[in-house]
Structure formats: structure tokens, C-alpha cells
Design a protein around this motif. Structure first.
Motif, mmCIF file in Angstrom:
data_model
loop_
_atom_site.group_PDB
_atom_site.id
_atom_site.type_symbol
_atom_site.label_atom_id
_atom_site.label_comp_id
_atom_site.label_asym_id
_atom_site.label_seq_id
_atom_site.Cartn_x
_atom_site.Cartn_y
_atom_site.Cartn_z
ATOM 1 N N ALA A 112 0.881 -1.171 0.000
ATOM 2 C CA ALA A 112 0.000 0.000 0.000
ATOM 3 C C ALA A 112 0.913 1.213 0.000
ATOM 4 O O ALA A 112 1.657 1.431 0.958
ATOM 5 N N PHE A 113 0.882 1.988 -1.090
ATOM 6 C CA PHE A 113 1.866 3.059 -1.212
ATOM 7 C C PHE A 113 1.234 4.405 -1.517
ATOM 8 O O PHE A 113 0.133 4.499 -2.056
ATOM 9 N N CYS A 114 1.970 5.443 -1.159
ATOM 10 C CA CYS A 114 1.610 6.818 -1.482
ATOM 11 C C CYS A 114 2.017 7.091 -2.924
ATOM 12 O O CYS A 114 3.098 6.674 -3.355
ATOM 13 N N VAL A 115 1.180 7.810 -3.652
ATOM 14 C CA VAL A 115 1.481 8.136 -5.042
ATOM 15 C C VAL A 115 2.799 8.903 -5.150
ATOM 16 O O VAL A 115 3.514 8.793 -6.149
ATOM 17 N N GLY A 116 3.154 9.641 -4.103
ATOM 18 C CA GLY A 116 4.420 10.365 -4.096
ATOM 19 C C GLY A 116 5.631 9.456 -4.042
ATOM 20 O O GLY A 116 6.756 9.889 -4.286
ATOM 21 N N LEU A 117 5.416 8.184 -3.710
ATOM 22 C CA LEU A 117 6.493 7.198 -3.667
ATOM 23 C C LEU A 117 6.246 6.087 -4.688
ATOM 24 O O LEU A 117 6.632 4.939 -4.477
ATOM 25 N N ALA A 118 5.627 6.445 -5.798
ATOM 26 C CA ALA A 118 5.312 5.454 -6.834
ATOM 27 C C ALA A 118 6.572 4.832 -7.428
ATOM 28 O O ALA A 118 6.597 3.620 -7.699
ATOM 29 N N ASP A 119 7.616 5.622 -7.630
ATOM 30 C CA ASP A 119 8.861 5.069 -8.187
ATOM 31 C C ASP A 119 9.471 4.054 -7.221
ATOM 32 O O ASP A 119 9.912 2.975 -7.632
ATOM 33 N N GLU A 120 9.478 4.400 -5.945
ATOM 34 C CA GLU A 120 10.019 3.487 -4.931
ATOM 35 C C GLU A 120 9.169 2.219 -4.832
ATOM 36 O O GLU A 120 9.701 1.120 -4.682
ATOM 37 N N ALA A 121 7.848 2.372 -4.949
ATOM 38 C CA ALA A 121 6.955 1.208 -4.910
ATOM 39 C C ALA A 121 7.230 0.272 -6.077
ATOM 40 O O ALA A 121 7.221 -0.959 -5.920
ATOM 41 N N ALA A 122 7.499 0.842 -7.263
ATOM 42 C CA ALA A 122 7.792 0.016 -8.441
ATOM 43 C C ALA A 122 9.086 -0.774 -8.248
ATOM 44 O O ALA A 122 9.165 -1.959 -8.610
ATOM 45 N N ILE A 123 10.088 -0.144 -7.671
ATOM 46 C CA ILE A 123 11.359 -0.841 -7.401
ATOM 47 C C ILE A 123 11.141 -1.950 -6.388
ATOM 48 O O ILE A 123 11.612 -3.080 -6.565
ATOM 49 N N LEU A 124 10.419 -1.635 -5.317
ATOM 50 C CA LEU A 124 10.137 -2.626 -4.276
ATOM 51 C C LEU A 124 9.347 -3.800 -4.850
ATOM 52 O O LEU A 124 9.656 -4.965 -4.577
ATOM 53 N N GLU A 125 8.349 -3.499 -5.664
ATOM 54 C CA GLU A 125 7.553 -4.559 -6.298
ATOM 55 C C GLU A 125 8.417 -5.447 -7.184
ATOM 56 O O GLU A 125 8.283 -6.677 -7.177
ATOM 57 N N GLU A 126 9.318 -4.834 -7.938
ATOM 58 C CA GLU A 126 10.204 -5.600 -8.819
ATOM 59 C C GLU A 126 11.091 -6.552 -8.015
ATOM 60 O O GLU A 126 11.251 -7.729 -8.369
ATOM 61 N N ILE A 127 11.662 -6.068 -6.932
ATOM 62 C CA ILE A 127 12.540 -6.908 -6.102
ATOM 63 C C ILE A 127 11.750 -8.024 -5.425
ATOM 64 O O ILE A 127 12.138 -9.196 -5.471
ATOM 65 N N LEU A 128 10.634 -7.663 -4.818
ATOM 66 C CA LEU A 128 9.832 -8.663 -4.101
ATOM 67 C C LEU A 128 9.240 -9.707 -5.049
ATOM 68 O O LEU A 128 9.039 -10.858 -4.663
ATOM 69 N N SER A 129 8.974 -9.315 -6.292
ATOM 70 C CA SER A 129 8.383 -10.240 -7.273
ATOM 71 C C SER A 129 9.304 -11.401 -7.624
ATOM 72 O O SER A 129 8.862 -12.400 -8.179
ATOM 73 N N LYS A 130 10.561 -11.285 -7.296
ATOM 74 C CA LYS A 130 11.495 -12.398 -7.520
ATOM 75 C C LYS A 130 11.266 -13.524 -6.497
ATOM 76 O O LYS A 130 11.747 -14.631 -6.666
ATOM 77 N N HIS A 131 10.525 -13.206 -5.428
ATOM 78 C CA HIS A 131 10.312 -14.170 -4.348
ATOM 79 C C HIS A 131 8.838 -14.482 -4.072
ATOM 80 O O HIS A 131 8.528 -15.526 -3.513
ATOM 81 N N PHE A 132 7.952 -13.544 -4.433
ATOM 82 C CA PHE A 132 6.543 -13.657 -4.046
ATOM 83 C C PHE A 132 5.641 -13.165 -5.177
ATOM 84 O O PHE A 132 6.095 -12.486 -6.094
ATOM 85 N N ASP A 133 4.346 -13.490 -5.059
ATOM 86 C CA ASP A 133 3.337 -12.816 -5.875
ATOM 87 C C ASP A 133 3.076 -11.485 -5.190
ATOM 88 O O ASP A 133 2.734 -11.459 -3.999
ATOM 89 N N VAL A 134 3.244 -10.391 -5.910
ATOM 90 C CA VAL A 134 3.148 -9.070 -5.298
ATOM 91 C C VAL A 134 1.988 -8.293 -5.911
ATOM 92 O O VAL A 134 1.820 -8.268 -7.132
ATOM 93 N N TYR A 135 1.203 -7.678 -5.053
ATOM 94 C CA TYR A 135 0.080 -6.844 -5.459
ATOM 95 C C TYR A 135 0.278 -5.484 -4.808
ATOM 96 O O TYR A 135 0.765 -5.392 -3.689
ATOM 97 N N SER A 136 -0.093 -4.437 -5.530
ATOM 98 C CA SER A 136 0.101 -3.112 -4.967
ATOM 99 C C SER A 136 -1.140 -2.255 -5.181
ATOM 100 O O SER A 136 -1.889 -2.451 -6.138
#
Length: 197
Positions: free
Chosen positions: A75-99
Motif C-alpha cells: 500500500a503506497f503513497c502516489v508520491g512514492l510510486a517510483d520506490e513502490a515500483a522498485i520494491l515490487e520488482e525486487i519482491l516479485s522475484k520471491h513472491f506474488d506481489v500486489y500493490s
């Protein structure tokens, strides 16, 4: 209790000696509940195995893996959308990720008695309850909170069915590092004298 202003050197008394200044007045059987054991114990295991050499992201991934989690929500703030995309990319290597972005529902400020910054513009209000509902629908096992506003973070945690951990907090002025106030004598002085309504 005022542990933060304790004069008994809490780092020594509490951390090193195991001093219980409550006098044993509280029953702590909750730690024996199967639903609580892993959360309470895993961080201690991580410290024993890795010392203080893990990032928060390391700890999140390791906790989720040891808990057998498959689905992670962000659950992310739109102001941190770039950071959320990076986090999603990293976590997706290990889990199913939804944002879920904070503006997901398109709520207009005027419909909820929230003042606008610019009266002549459409301004969208954050929607932490819908963020929680969307991630609940995805049946996430663990949700990460990334930069939700104070108050909105409370609502997200309240309505999330999965456990929630904070990955990072928002502080627009201090580069998302609210602890800077504790480390800067200038900022400490400023806030000690600041008046609020």
C-alpha cells in the motif's frame, strides 16, 4: 511509564540485565499463542544469525519466507510510486506481489469535507480503506505500508486483514527520514519550541 525519559540507563537495565520495571504486573501469555510466536521470535533469530547486518528489506523477505507467505501487498503513497515500483520488482522475484496506490478510488476532497490546496482544481483524496480492501481481495499474506500519510496509515492497518509492517514512512520535509529531528540539534531545538493548535 515514561521509558523514553527514564534515568536508569534503560540500555543497561532493560537491554543488558532484563530489568522489569513494571514489577511483573502484566500477564504476557500472548507470546505463547501460536499466531504470535513466529512474529515475536523471528527477528531475534535474524539478529542471532546475521548480527545487525540486515536491511529492512532483507528482514521483510526473510520473515515472509519463513512464515511461508506467498502473496505480499504494498500500500503506497502516489508520491512514492517510483520506490513502490522498485520494491515490487525486487519482491516479485520471491513472491506474488500486489500493490495499491493511495489514489486508487478517485475520491474527491469536496465529497469528504476535506479542504483543497487549490480551490479551482480537482483534488483527489487518499483512500486507505480501499487500498486495504483491494489487497484483502487478493488475499495477501503480508502487507507493506510505504509512505502513507499519518492517519491514512492508521486506517489502512485497521482495515487490512493481513498483518501490516511499515516499510518506510512519509516525511516530505526530511526526505522520508523523520528521525532526522533526533539527530540534528537545530531541528530538535526548533521542534521543542514549536507551538501547535
Amino acid at each position: 511509564m515514561k521509558c523514553a525519559s527514564c534515568k536508569l540507563q534503560p540500555k543497561n537495565k532493560c537491554d543488558k540485565e532484563g530489568f522489569d520495571c513494571t514489577g511483573g504486573k502484566f500477564n504476557l501469555d500472548e507470546y505463547c499463542l501460536d499466531e504470535n510466536k513466529p512474529f515475536h521470535r523471528l527477528s531475534g533469530h535474524f539478529q542471532a544469525e546475521h548480527g545487525n547486518n540486515l536491511t529492512r528489506l532483507d528482514e521483510v523477505i526473510m520473515l515472509a519466507k519463513r512464515m511461508g507467505y506467498k502473496r505480499i501487498g504494498i500500500a503506497f503513497c502516489v508520491g512514492l510510486a517510483d520506490e513502490a515500483a522498485i520494491l515490487e520488482e525486487i519482491l516479485s522475484k520471491h513472491f506474488d506481489v500486489y500493490s495499491a496506490c493511495c489514489k486508487i478510488g478517485g475520491l474527491k476532497k469536496e465529497d469528504y469535507d476535506v479542504p483543497k490546496v487549490k480551490e479551482d482544481k480537482i483534488e483527489i483524496l487518499c483512500d486507505p480503506i480501499l487500498q486495504a480492501k483491494v489487497l484483502n481481495q487478493k488475499e495477501t499474506d503480508l502487507n507493506l505500508e510505504l509512505g502513507l500519510c499519518v492517519g491514512h496509515d492508521v486506517l489502512f492497518k485497521k482495515y487490512s486483514e493481513a498483518p501490516v509492517t511499515t516499510f518506510a514512512v512519509k516525511d516530505r520535509v526530511l526526505g522520508h527520514n523523520p528521525l532526522a529531528i533526533c539527530y540534528s540539534s537545530y531541528l530538535r531545538k526548533k521542534f521543542k519550541n514549536k507551538k501547535y493548535e
